[in-house]
Design a protein around this motif. Structure first.
Motif, PDB file in Angstrom:
ATOM      1  N   MET A   3       0.852  -1.172   0.000  1.00 42.64           N
ATOM      2  CA  MET A   3       0.000   0.000   0.000  1.00 42.64           C
ATOM      3  C   MET A   3       0.900   1.238   0.000  1.00 42.64           C
ATOM      4  O   MET A   3       1.848   1.315   0.769  1.00 42.64           O
ATOM      5  N   ASN A   4       0.570   2.185  -0.857  1.00 44.80           N
ATOM      6  CA  ASN A   4       1.324   3.439  -0.878  1.00 44.80           C
ATOM      7  C   ASN A   4       0.500   4.538  -0.198  1.00 44.80           C
ATOM      8  O   ASN A   4      -0.605   4.297   0.287  1.00 44.80           O
ATOM      9  N   LYS A   5       1.028   5.756  -0.184  1.00 41.74           N
ATOM     10  CA  LYS A   5       0.379   6.849   0.530  1.00 41.74           C
ATOM     11  C   LYS A   5      -0.995   7.183  -0.051  1.00 41.74           C
ATOM     12  O   LYS A   5      -1.948   7.419   0.695  1.00 41.74           O
ATOM     13  N   VAL A   6      -1.116   7.188  -1.362  1.00 41.37           N
ATOM     14  CA  VAL A   6      -2.396   7.510  -1.997  1.00 41.37           C
ATOM     15  C   VAL A   6      -3.447   6.472  -1.614  1.00 41.37           C
ATOM     16  O   VAL A   6      -4.587   6.815  -1.278  1.00 41.37           O
ATOM     17  N   GLU A   7      -3.073   5.201  -1.638  1.00 42.30           N
ATOM     18  CA  GLU A   7      -4.015   4.142  -1.262  1.00 42.30           C
ATOM     19  C   GLU A   7      -4.397   4.261   0.215  1.00 42.30           C
ATOM     20  O   GLU A   7      -5.568   4.064   0.569  1.00 42.30           O
ATOM     21  N   LEU A   8      -3.433   4.595   1.065  1.00 41.94           N
ATOM     22  CA  LEU A   8      -3.714   4.771   2.491  1.00 41.94           C
ATOM     23  C   LEU A   8      -4.693   5.922   2.706  1.00 41.94           C
ATOM     24  O   LEU A   8      -5.640   5.806   3.483  1.00 41.94           O
ATOM     25  N   ILE A   9      -4.496   7.012   1.992  1.00 45.26           N
ATOM     26  CA  ILE A   9      -5.406   8.164   2.088  1.00 45.26           C
ATOM     27  C   ILE A   9      -6.820   7.753   1.678  1.00 45.26           C
ATOM     28  O   ILE A   9      -7.800   8.108   2.338  1.00 45.26           O
ATOM     29  N   GLU A  10      -6.934   6.978   0.614  1.00 48.54           N
ATOM     30  CA  GLU A  10      -8.257   6.522   0.159  1.00 48.54           C
ATOM     31  C   GLU A  10      -8.922   5.641   1.214  1.00 48.54           C
ATOM     32  O   GLU A  10     -10.126   5.757   1.467  1.00 48.54           O
ATOM     33  N   HIS A  11      -8.152   4.764   1.861  1.00 45.06           N
ATOM     34  CA  HIS A  11      -8.703   3.901   2.912  1.00 45.06           C
ATOM     35  C   HIS A  11      -9.128   4.715   4.134  1.00 45.06           C
ATOM     36  O   HIS A  11     -10.172   4.436   4.734  1.00 45.06           O
ATOM     37  N   ILE A  12      -8.321   5.713   4.494  1.00 48.02           N
ATOM     38  CA  ILE A  12      -8.674   6.577   5.630  1.00 48.02           C
ATOM     39  C   ILE A  12      -9.971   7.321   5.322  1.00 48.02           C
ATOM     40  O   ILE A  12     -10.882   7.396   6.155  1.00 48.02           O
ATOM     41  N   ALA A  13     -10.059   7.884   4.113  1.00 49.61           N
ATOM     42  CA  ALA A  13     -11.255   8.642   3.719  1.00 49.61           C
ATOM     43  C   ALA A  13     -12.498   7.758   3.762  1.00 49.61           C
ATOM     44  O   ALA A  13     -13.540   8.166   4.295  1.00 49.61           O
ATOM     45  N   ALA A  14     -12.389   6.551   3.237  1.00 48.52           N
ATOM     46  CA  ALA A  14     -13.542   5.642   3.224  1.00 48.52           C
ATOM     47  C   ALA A  14     -13.899   5.191   4.638  1.00 48.52           C
ATOM     48  O   ALA A  14     -15.074   5.155   5.008  1.00 48.52           O
TER      49      ALA A  14
END
Length: 94
Positions: free
Chosen positions: A1-12
C-alpha cells in the motif's frame, strides 16, 4: 500500500473527503517527525512506538574494492511494533 491508497482507505473508513484524509495523514507524519527529531518517543496504541536512537561510528567496506570506509555516527529512528500489531501480523490477513 502506498500513501495515496492509504489516504483513500482513511477517507472511506472515516467517511471524510480524500482531501481531509490527506491533511490528517500529512499532519500525523509531520507531528511524528517533529517529536522524534526532538528526542521524544511517539507511542500509538495498537500500532507501536517510534523511538529516536544513536548509531555510533563504525568501519564499513566498499563493496567494489573492499577498502575500509569510516561510516559517521548518526541519529536514526527505530520502530517497535506493539503487541496488537504483532498479533495481527502473526494471525494473517483479515
Amino acid at each position: 500500500m502506498n500513501k495515496v491508497e492509504l489516504i483513500e482507505h482513511i477517507a472511506a473508513g472515516a467517511d471524510i473527503s480524500t482531501l481531509a484524509a490527506e491533511q490528517v495523514l500529512n499532519s500525523l507524519i509531520s507531528r511524528v517527525i517533529h517529536a522524534v527529531s526532538s528526542d521524544d518517543v511517539v507511542r500509538i496504541i495498537g500500532l507501536g512506538s517510534f523511538v529516536p536512537s544513536e548509531r555510533s561510528a563504525r568501519i564499513g567496506r566498499n563493496p567494489v574494492n573492499g577498502a575500509a570506509v569510516l561510516i559517521q555516527a548518526s541519529r536514526v529512528v527505530k520502530f517497535k511494533a506493539g503487541s496488537a500489531f504483532k498479533d495481527a501480523v502473526n494471525a494473517g490477513p483479515l
